[in-house]
Design an enzyme around this catalytic site. Structure first.
Site, mmCIF file in Angstrom:
data_model
loop_
_atom_site.group_PDB
_atom_site.id
_atom_site.type_symbol
_atom_site.label_atom_id
_atom_site.label_comp_id
_atom_site.label_asym_id
_atom_site.label_seq_id
_atom_site.Cartn_x
_atom_site.Cartn_y
_atom_site.Cartn_z
ATOM 1 N N ASP A 332 28.323 26.452 20.818
ATOM 2 C CA ASP A 332 29.674 25.964 21.115
ATOM 3 C C ASP A 332 30.682 26.404 20.053
ATOM 4 O OD1 ASP A 332 28.164 24.304 19.375
ATOM 5 O OD2 ASP A 332 29.642 22.699 19.580
ATOM 6 N N GLU A 333 31.917 26.523 20.485
ATOM 7 C CA GLU A 333 33.071 26.687 19.592
ATOM 8 C C GLU A 333 32.872 27.727 18.492
ATOM 9 O OE1 GLU A 333 34.829 22.202 19.708
ATOM 10 O OE2 GLU A 333 33.051 22.501 18.514
HETATM 11 C C1 NGO Z 1 32.835 19.029 20.934
HETATM 12 C C2 NGO Z 1 32.306 19.812 19.760
HETATM 13 C C3 NGO Z 1 31.584 18.936 18.738
HETATM 14 C C4 NGO Z 1 32.379 17.669 18.455
HETATM 15 C C5 NGO Z 1 32.645 16.936 19.754
HETATM 16 C C6 NGO Z 1 33.445 15.675 19.523
HETATM 17 C C7 NGO Z 1 31.048 20.216 21.573
HETATM 18 C C8 NGO Z 1 30.013 20.748 22.473
HETATM 19 N N1 NGO Z 1 31.371 20.710 20.406
HETATM 20 O O1 NGO Z 1 31.722 19.099 21.849
HETATM 21 O O2 NGO Z 1 31.384 19.666 17.558
HETATM 22 O O3 NGO Z 1 31.640 16.839 17.589
HETATM 23 O O4 NGO Z 1 33.326 17.744 20.670
HETATM 24 O O5 NGO Z 1 33.723 14.976 20.682
#
Ligand code: NGO
Length: 520
Positions: A332-333
């Site tokens: 993710d991200e």
């Molecule tokens: C996102 C992020 C996380 C955060 C979360 C907080 C995903 C998959 N990556 O979800 O790093 O902790 O939001 O709600």
């Protein structure tokens, strides 16, 4: 039924004080109608069977697993009843609880069961031990809530008569716990496994690594926990699981038919790893430890061969600790990783996971890469990425942030949680249908549903309880029961009846005014 205000007042001190209820009988006896998740089919009858001191748990047949389920049931019922409840193979007699396998009965499915409460005792039948175990969890919910107090209480231990035929809608009924932003130790996680099992959840996804902390010992890279395990959000204490502790946790979950899914987040969310080993960075310099809550700033060095030796070691050790099929690679991200590099990276890691005999699971961003059909994408935010996974023939686990993120605040003024995806009431978490949640992601592409609890704003059991409960129950029902025929109006009455049970278990749930909580 009483007005909300009065009931909330009742629930609050009980929960806030963490009191264990030790009254003999609840205001309302449990009935088939109060079970969560809602069983597939039920036929209640008038009257009740009373479990008595001479009752035995009869594990029919020679399967050691049936006896094991029987021992767990006995362990759950002994403290409050004070009964001996011996687990035996000798033929059942009136007054017993009998567990048996019917391997040929296909109507029971892999996890289904049939429960019958008659004047002469209780029988639970299933095709596999998992189904028997879920049947015993239903039985717990049919006993007075004081069964959960953990200490001796007066009966009578009446169980309403009737039959339940049950089985899950989805195979994947999960909860994710982020132990990286704040660490939760072995005992906290075991307690959570027990609570998950009561509501028939069968996957515990542990988010083991992130920018703020690395929580699983890796023998070939010891500094990951020696350095990376020390920190947490806000400069709070860190922590980590030794491999021995982790194995014990996995085994504990396994005996409760819960599969632990380990997540090592990459190529982003890796500051704790980079802070532990300078040689993993592109410039050879370690970043400082990170204790804030920003995301998207760290990345593994995609062009370094060492990165893949590192991942081979880590995934190899994690796979060896994992009897389950899946290793979660995060994904993710990855805002600090070039998009083409990201795709290359995920495809290479997919091979590594496969080489260790596991299937790759990742957050929906992995759908940007070429996925094997056996890989699974976890939807959290982008319908488009979820569709891309499905188009590639991969399956999807649904954790839509607006429904299944337990770290979203209940209301704007709620003290814990985040609001980036909005607020999520108890009703919001319940009122949705997985099959229509994401356009282009039909039921047959959905492996299941997973609630996600990120821990930026919580570091105690009380915080965990308040965000997870009662919303987790609604998500458990979404994962187990068909959506047809259900409504919030009907569900909230059943949920209200679970309040005293959660309180008896010492769960400091959020007594949301949306629910007409029952008096203990
Ligand atoms: C996102 C992020 C996380 C955060 C979360 C907080 C995903 C998959 N990556 O979800 O790093 O902790 O939001 O709600």
């Amino acid at each position: 039924m009483r007005g909300h205000a009065a009931l909330v007042v009742l629930a609050v001190p009980l929960v806030a004080a963490g009191l264990v209820v030790s009254r003999a009988a609840p205001a309302v006896s449990p009935s088939f109608a109060s079970v969560i998740p809602k069983p597939l089919a039920e036929a209640p009858e008038r009257g009740a069977f009373t479990l008595g001191p001479a009752a035995r748990i009869v594990a029919t047949g020679t399967s050691p697993e049936v006896a094991r389920v029987g021992r767990l049931l006995a362990g759950a019922l002994r403290p409050a009843t004070g009964f001996r409840l011996p687990v035996t193979r000798t033929p059942g007699r009136a007054g017993d609880i009998a567990l048996s396998l019917a391997p040929g009965d296909r109507s029971l499915g892999d996890e289904g069961y049939r429960l019958r409460v008659g004047q002469d005792g209780v029988t639970i039948m299933a095709r596999h031990p998992a189904g028997l175990f879920w049947g015993t969890q239903t039985l717990r919910q049919l006993l007075p809530v004081s069964i959960e107090t953990g200490s001796r209480v007066e009966g009578p231990w009446r169980i309403p008569l009737g039959t339940i035929h049950d089985g899950p809608r989805f195979a994947w009924r999960g909860m994710m716990l982020d132990v990286a932003r704040h660490f939760f130790g072995v005992d906290e996680v075991k307690r959570l496994i027990d609570l998950m099992a009561l509501y028939k959840l069968n996957r515990l996804h542990l988010h083991l690594t992130d920018d703020q902390g690395w929580r699983i010992a890796i023998r070939s890279w010891p500094r990951l926990t020696q350095v990376g395990g020390r920190t947490a959000v806000n400069g709070d204490p860190g922590g980590f699981y030794s491999q021995r502790q982790y194995r014990a946790l996995v085994a504990y979950a396994q005996t409760r038919f819960v599969e632990v899914v380990p997540e090592i987040d990459m190529p982003g969310h890796v500051n704790a790893a980079l802070a532990s080993y300078a040689r993993l960075t592109c410039n050879g310099k370690s970043p400082a430890p990170y204790t804030g809550i920003d995301v998207g700033f760290s990345s593994l060095c995609i062009d370094k061969e060492l990165t893949y030796r590192f991942l081979d070691d880590v995934i190899g050790e994690v796979a060896a600790l994992t009897p389950g099929r899946y290793v979660h690679i995060g994904g993710d991200e990855a805002h600090s990783t070039d998009p083409a590099d990201y795709r290359r990276f995920v495809e290479r890691v997919q091979q590594i996971v496969r080489a260790y005999g596991k299937r790759m699971l990742g957050w929906e961003e992995i759908a940007r890469a070429r996925l094997r059909r056996t890989s699974v994408a976890q939807h959290w935010q982008s319908p488009e990425l979820a569709r891309r996974a499905v188009e590639q023939g991969a399956k999807v686990v649904l954790s839509p942030a607006t429904k299944a993120y337990l770290d979203m605040k209940y209301t704007p003024s709620y003290p814990l949680g985040l609001v980036w995806a909005g607020t999520t009431s108890v009703r919001d978490a319940y009122e949705w249908d997985p099959a229509t949640q994401v356009d282009g992601v039909p039921e047959q592409s959905i492996l299941g549903v997973e609630a996600a609890l990120w821990s930026e704003t919580i570091d105690t059991r009380a915080g965990l309880d308040a965000l997870a409960f009662p919303r987790l129950l609604g998500l458990a029902e979404r994962a187990w029961s068909p959506a047809a025929g259900r409504s919030w109006r009907e569900y909230r009455t059943r949920l209200a009846a679970q309040g005293p049970r959660l309180a008896a278990l010492g769960v400091a749930f959020h007594p949301s005014p949306e629910v007409p909580w029952q008096e203990p």
